[in-house]
Design a protein around this motif. Structure first.
Motif, PDB file in Angstrom:
ATOM      1  N   TRP A  26      18.441 100.644 -42.053  1.00  0.00           N
ATOM      2  CA  TRP A  26      19.204 100.523 -43.296  1.00  0.00           C
ATOM      3  C   TRP A  26      19.002 101.719 -44.206  1.00  0.00           C
ATOM      4  N   THR A  27      17.965 102.548 -43.992  1.00  0.00           N
ATOM      5  CA  THR A  27      17.664 103.664 -44.880  1.00  0.00           C
ATOM      6  C   THR A  27      18.398 104.924 -44.442  1.00  0.00           C
ATOM      7  N   ALA A  28      18.308 105.960 -45.272  1.00  0.00           N
ATOM      8  CA  ALA A  28      18.940 107.235 -44.935  1.00  0.00           C
ATOM      9  C   ALA A  28      18.423 107.778 -43.616  1.00  0.00           C
ATOM     10  N   ASP A  29      17.132 107.509 -43.308  1.00  0.00           N
ATOM     11  CA  ASP A  29      16.584 107.960 -42.026  1.00  0.00           C
ATOM     12  C   ASP A  29      17.246 107.253 -40.853  1.00  0.00           C
ATOM     13  N   GLY A  30      17.817 106.078 -41.107  1.00  0.00           N
ATOM     14  CA  GLY A  30      18.490 105.344 -40.052  1.00  0.00           C
ATOM     15  C   GLY A  30      19.931 105.739 -39.856  1.00  0.00           C
ATOM     16  N   ALA A  31      20.441 106.636 -40.703  1.00  0.00           N
ATOM     17  CA  ALA A  31      21.855 107.018 -40.615  1.00  0.00           C
ATOM     18  C   ALA A  31      22.181 107.628 -39.255  1.00  0.00           C
ATOM     19  N   SER A  32      21.260 108.417 -38.700  1.00  0.00           N
ATOM     20  CA  SER A  32      21.537 109.048 -37.414  1.00  0.00           C
ATOM     21  C   SER A  32      21.645 108.002 -36.305  1.00  0.00           C
ATOM     22  N   TRP A  33      20.843 106.917 -36.415  1.00  0.00           N
ATOM     23  CA  TRP A  33      20.951 105.842 -35.416  1.00  0.00           C
ATOM     24  C   TRP A  33      22.338 105.230 -35.474  1.00  0.00           C
ATOM     25  N   TRP A  34      22.812 104.922 -36.686  1.00  0.00           N
ATOM     26  CA  TRP A  34      24.124 104.319 -36.834  1.00  0.00           C
ATOM     27  C   TRP A  34      25.238 105.296 -36.452  1.00  0.00           C
ATOM     28  N   ASP A  35      25.036 106.586 -36.698  1.00  0.00           N
ATOM     29  CA  ASP A  35      26.035 107.562 -36.272  1.00  0.00           C
ATOM     30  C   ASP A  35      26.230 107.492 -34.757  1.00  0.00           C
ATOM     31  N   GLY A  36      25.110 107.417 -34.026  1.00  0.00           N
ATOM     32  CA  GLY A  36      25.219 107.286 -32.578  1.00  0.00           C
ATOM     33  C   GLY A  36      25.874 105.982 -32.173  1.00  0.00           C
ATOM     34  N   PHE A  37      25.595 104.926 -32.916  1.00  0.00           N
ATOM     35  CA  PHE A  37      26.162 103.612 -32.620  1.00  0.00           C
ATOM     36  C   PHE A  37      27.680 103.629 -32.767  1.00  0.00           C
ATOM     37  N   TYR A  38      28.182 104.314 -33.801  1.00  0.00           N
ATOM     38  CA  TYR A  38      29.617 104.332 -34.077  1.00  0.00           C
ATOM     39  C   TYR A  38      30.362 105.503 -33.432  1.00  0.00           C
ATOM     40  N   ALA A  39      29.654 106.350 -32.688  1.00  0.00           N
ATOM     41  CA  ALA A  39      30.270 107.578 -32.185  1.00  0.00           C
ATOM     42  C   ALA A  39      31.430 107.323 -31.231  1.00  0.00           C
ATOM     43  N   ASP A  40      31.303 106.313 -30.382  1.00  0.00           N
ATOM     44  CA  ASP A  40      32.351 106.003 -29.403  1.00  0.00           C
ATOM     45  C   ASP A  40      33.167 104.812 -29.913  1.00  0.00           C
ATOM     46  N   ARG A  41      34.340 105.096 -30.435  1.00  0.00           N
ATOM     47  CA  ARG A  41      35.170 104.051 -31.031  1.00  0.00           C
ATOM     48  C   ARG A  41      35.728 103.065 -30.001  1.00  0.00           C
ATOM     49  N   SER A  42      35.641 103.422 -28.718  1.00  0.00           N
ATOM     50  CA  SER A  42      36.187 102.550 -27.675  1.00  0.00           C
ATOM     51  C   SER A  42      35.154 101.577 -27.118  1.00  0.00           C
ATOM     52  N   ARG A  43      33.925 101.646 -27.594  1.00  0.00           N
ATOM     53  CA  ARG A  43      32.887 100.743 -27.080  1.00  0.00           C
ATOM     54  C   ARG A  43      33.267  99.292 -27.332  1.00  0.00           C
ATOM     55  N   CYS A 119      29.357 107.361 -48.724  1.00  0.00           N
ATOM     56  CA  CYS A 119      28.344 107.427 -47.679  1.00  0.00           C
ATOM     57  C   CYS A 119      26.969 107.518 -48.323  1.00  0.00           C
ATOM     58  N   GLY A 120      26.086 106.600 -47.968  1.00  0.00           N
ATOM     59  CA  GLY A 120      24.727 106.638 -48.482  1.00  0.00           C
ATOM     60  C   GLY A 120      24.103 105.266 -48.566  1.00  0.00           C
ATOM     61  N   ASP A 121      22.919 105.220 -49.170  1.00  0.00           N
ATOM     62  CA  ASP A 121      22.153 103.994 -49.370  1.00  0.00           C
ATOM     63  C   ASP A 121      22.700 103.300 -50.610  1.00  0.00           C
ATOM     64  N   ALA A 122      23.133 102.076 -50.468  1.00  0.00           N
ATOM     65  CA  ALA A 122      23.728 101.344 -51.592  1.00  0.00           C
ATOM     66  C   ALA A 122      22.761 101.219 -52.765  1.00  0.00           C
ATOM     67  N   PHE A 123      21.458 101.192 -52.489  1.00  0.00           N
ATOM     68  CA  PHE A 123      20.493 101.035 -53.565  1.00  0.00           C
ATOM     69  C   PHE A 123      20.330 102.306 -54.402  1.00  0.00           C
ATOM     70  N   ASP A 124      20.786 103.441 -53.859  1.00  0.00           N
ATOM     71  CA  ASP A 124      20.664 104.715 -54.569  1.00  0.00           C
ATOM     72  C   ASP A 124      21.977 105.205 -55.143  1.00  0.00           C
ATOM     73  N   LEU A 125      23.057 104.479 -54.893  1.00  0.00           N
ATOM     74  CA  LEU A 125      24.361 104.910 -55.364  1.00  0.00           C
ATOM     75  C   LEU A 125      24.713 104.225 -56.676  1.00  0.00           C
ATOM     76  N   PRO A 126      25.505 104.894 -57.512  1.00  0.00           N
ATOM     77  CA  PRO A 126      25.996 104.214 -58.717  1.00  0.00           C
ATOM     78  C   PRO A 126      27.019 103.158 -58.323  1.00  0.00           C
ATOM     79  N   THR A 127      26.632 101.899 -58.396  1.00  0.00           N
ATOM     80  CA  THR A 127      27.489 100.806 -57.915  1.00  0.00           C
ATOM     81  C   THR A 127      27.968  99.982 -59.092  1.00  0.00           C
ATOM     82  N   GLY A 128      29.104 100.332 -59.573  1.00  0.00           N
ATOM     83  CA  GLY A 128      29.674  99.583 -60.683  1.00  0.00           C
ATOM     84  C   GLY A 128      29.434 100.277 -62.016  1.00  0.00           C
ATOM     85  N   GLU A 129      30.408 100.290 -62.841  1.00  0.00           N
ATOM     86  CA  GLU A 129      30.286 100.845 -64.177  1.00  0.00           C
ATOM     87  C   GLU A 129      29.816  99.735 -65.106  1.00  0.00           C
ATOM     88  N   PRO A 130      29.008 100.070 -66.132  1.00  0.00           N
ATOM     89  CA  PRO A 130      28.449  99.025 -66.996  1.00  0.00           C
ATOM     90  C   PRO A 130      29.492  98.074 -67.556  1.00  0.00           C
TER      91      PRO A 130
END
Length: 244
Positions: A26-43, A119-130
């Protein structure tokens, strides 16, 4: 000698670091794992289909959630975000994987809808305006990939980003069907999340006890020819924020 813990965020990062690289997908370090997971759209991955979750469509059809501002957490290739946009929601969608976001953007273009993808970690992104919080936060499979201590971050996100009377809708692994049933402490001892955490209805009700439960059930099994996605190894839940 390090003495670098001063804030709750410092504690969270320390606990994040207890997991082996790649184990905390779920963290930024895991982004590369998910990139590999989504790389082949025909899977032949069940949720690669361009279909919304059956529970999400049911909530819209029954009027339990109505068009407004929506945030899709862990949006993947964008199937639920695109559905919400097609139903009149103003949608922000976030995912760790640049590959998933690129695919989602392509799908949104093909569908002729507008979604603001980030693209990024939802906990570090500005999510919603006050002054413009979200009427709906939707989570299809993000929550069960969080290590136990990040439930605190998740609840904090709800506190700051969910509008009074707004809804949290989510799907997550169900005990006895999918996901690890280890005790929370065991994940830290083993430095692994074992592919995701399983939850009971009671645990979900306790974790989100500051919200009002509207619905909690198993996801319906949808056949391949259905226009909706559904797998019975998942819980689906709808909670409403009390008037804050």
């Amino acid at each position: 000698m390090d003495r670098n813990i001063r804030t709750v965020d410092d504690v969270m990062k320390l606990l994040d670091g207890l997991f082996a690289p790649g184990a905390d997908r779920w963290t930024a370090d895991g982004a590369s794992w998910w990139d590999g997971f989504y790389a082949d759209r025909s899977r032949p991955v069940p949720f690669f289909v361009s279909k919304p979750d059956e529970n999400l469509a049911s909530l819209v059809d029954r009027g339990l959630i109505k068009p407004g501002r929506a945030l899709d957490l862990g949006c993947g290739p964008g199937r639920n975000a695109i559905y919400l946009a097609s139903m009149g929601f103003e949608v922000d969608a976030v995912d760790l994987s640049p590959t998933a976001i690129s695919w989602a953007e392509d799908r949104a273009t093909d569908a002729g809808v507008e979604v603001r993808f980030r693209c990024g970690d939802a906990f570090d992104l500005p999510t919603g305006e006050p002054d413009r919080p979200y009427d709906l936060i939707y989570d299809s499979g993000c929550f069960h990939h969080l290590p136990p201590h990040r439930r605190v971050s998740y609840r904090s996100l709800l506190d700051r980003a969910l509008a009074p009377g707004g809804h949290l809708a989510l799907t997550c692994f169900a005990t006895g069907a999918m996901g690890s049933e280890l005790n929370d402490a065991d994940f830290y001892e083993q430095s692994r999340l074992h592919g995701g955490l399983a939850y009971t209805p009671e645990s979900l009700r306790w974790i989100f006890s500051d919200l009002a439960e509207i619905e909690l059930r198993r996801m319906r099994d949808e056949p391949a020819e259905s226009p909706l996605f559904g797998e019975p190894f998942l819980w689906t839940a709808l909670f409403r924020a009390r008037g804050r």
